[in-house]
Design an enzyme around this catalytic site. Structure first.
Site, PDB file in Angstrom:
ATOM      1  N   LYS A 296      17.797  48.601  32.072  1.00  0.00           N
ATOM      2  CA  LYS A 296      18.015  49.430  33.256  1.00  0.00           C
ATOM      3  C   LYS A 296      16.736  49.531  34.059  1.00  0.00           C
ATOM      4  CE  LYS A 296      21.633  52.502  31.671  1.00  0.00           C
ATOM      5  NZ  LYS A 296      21.665  52.763  30.233  1.00  0.00           N
TER       6      LYS A 296
ATOM      7  N   GLU B 115      24.223  49.306  17.128  1.00  0.00           N
ATOM      8  CA  GLU B 115      23.318  50.460  16.973  1.00  0.00           C
ATOM      9  C   GLU B 115      24.068  51.792  17.082  1.00  0.00           C
ATOM     10  OE1 GLU B 115      21.076  52.130  20.153  1.00  0.00           O
ATOM     11  OE2 GLU B 115      21.337  50.360  21.423  1.00  0.00           O
TER      12      GLU B 115
END
Ligand code: PSU
Ligand code: MN
Length: 305
Positions: A160, A25
């Site tokens: 996260k 990405e």
């Protein structure tokens, strides 16, 4: 072929020959890391993929074209422009394409473009998910819906703790997305190897992961697969240090009324500031590790066809 899609010569030749290809990405380049570490990391990741027998296909939108496979100059350009580039999720594509502007692709849009080109495996750092407080803000990344509908495997280091990891797993379960732990029963939490949440299945080799993905395709099931690969022990961070930084970043984002597409970049940047260089080093190493597993899995998948 989609008229907006531009696949590089090298990637197209690899796909035509049935060789392994791994998508990467570009939001991680433009919004996820500072220059010049972002460009150095992006180029090093491509090299790791080659060293493990696959062809890298970094994905971005340039001048409205959906590009699959970037040159070094194009990666340098995205890295230098950084946050000036529009961060593009699925909903951003129509106008970014029609206005012929540049866009950095998130996990969702990288999956879309990879799938259009015929690339099945994608390596990154972390995915978007259900944010803490989503029960009132409704901030849920479009990455999750993409995993539910687009047939691409995403190899990441978990998510996260800026997100609500428990709710993220619930959402993925509802949407029918398999969550695999690579060599672990526990969902990794990006900077640390453990989160306290269990994954659906533990698989231990690239071959097993490739077989599960091939079975998903062979059975005609829609949607992708999430492979969560823990950060190598030697680079993992102290859980108390990182969690304190995350709690502070989330509190500041609420105080400052940060929302929408700014939310994830704000939290990522703040966590980085609060932990100094440590979190960046960890971030780079876990991406390297994911690139290796993705390339090895792509090799096994290509051998099965
Ligand atoms: N999480 C990270 N690093 C990142 C991102 C998420 O640890 O770079 C980026 C990815 O591109 C991901 C996007 O797809 O943020 C999610 O943004 P949002 O929550 O706005 O969907
Ligand atoms: Mn969001």
């Amino acid at each position: 072929m989609n008229k907006f899609l531009e696949v590089s010569k090298e990637v197209q030749e690899a796909l035509d020959a049935g060789k392994p290809v791994v998508a990467l990405e570009s939001t991680i380049i433009s919004h996820g890391m500072p220059y010049p570490q972002n460009v150095e990391t992006a180029l090093a990741v491509e090299k790791i993929i080659r060293d493990n027998g696959a062809v890298p296909a970094t994905i971005a939108i340039l001048g409205g074209k959906l590009k699959c496979g970037l040159s070094e100059d194009e990666i340098e350009y995205l890295g230098k422009k950084g946050k000036e580039i529009v961060k593009c999720s699925r909903r951003d594509l129509p106008v970014v394409i029609s206005k012929k502007i540049d866009g950095a692709t998130t996990v969702a849009t990288t999956m879309i473009i990879a799938s259009m080109a015929g690339v099945q495996i994608f390596a990154t750092g972390g995915i978007g998910g259900v944010h803490r407080g989503a029960e009132t803000t409704m901030d849920i990344s479009a990455d999750l819906e993409e995993l539910a509908q687009t047939p691409v495997m995403v190899v990441c280091a978990g998510a996260k703790a800026i997100l609500d990891l428990g709710l993220t797993l619930e959402y993925l379960e509802t949407k029918g997305v398999p969550v695999i732990g690579y060599g672990t029963e526990e969902l990794p939490a990006f900077y640390t190897r453990k989160s306290g949440f269990k994954v659906d299945y533990r698989l231990d080799t690239p071959e097993e992961v490739a077989e599960a993905f091939a079975a998903q395709r062979g059975a005609g099931l829609k949607g992708g697969m999430l492979v969560t690969n823990p950060i190598p022990e030697e680079y993992s961070m102290d859980a108390d240090v990182i969690n304190a930084a995350i709690d502070q970043a989330v509190a500041e984002s609420v105080e400052q009324g940060i929302h929408g597409k700014e939310s994830t970049p704000f939290l990522l940047a703040r966590v980085k500031e609060l932990t100094g260089g440590d979190s960046l080093d960890a971030n780079i190493q876990l991406v390297f590790n994911n690139a290796k597993v993705a390339a090895q899995t792509a090799v096994k998948l290509s051998e099965m066809k």
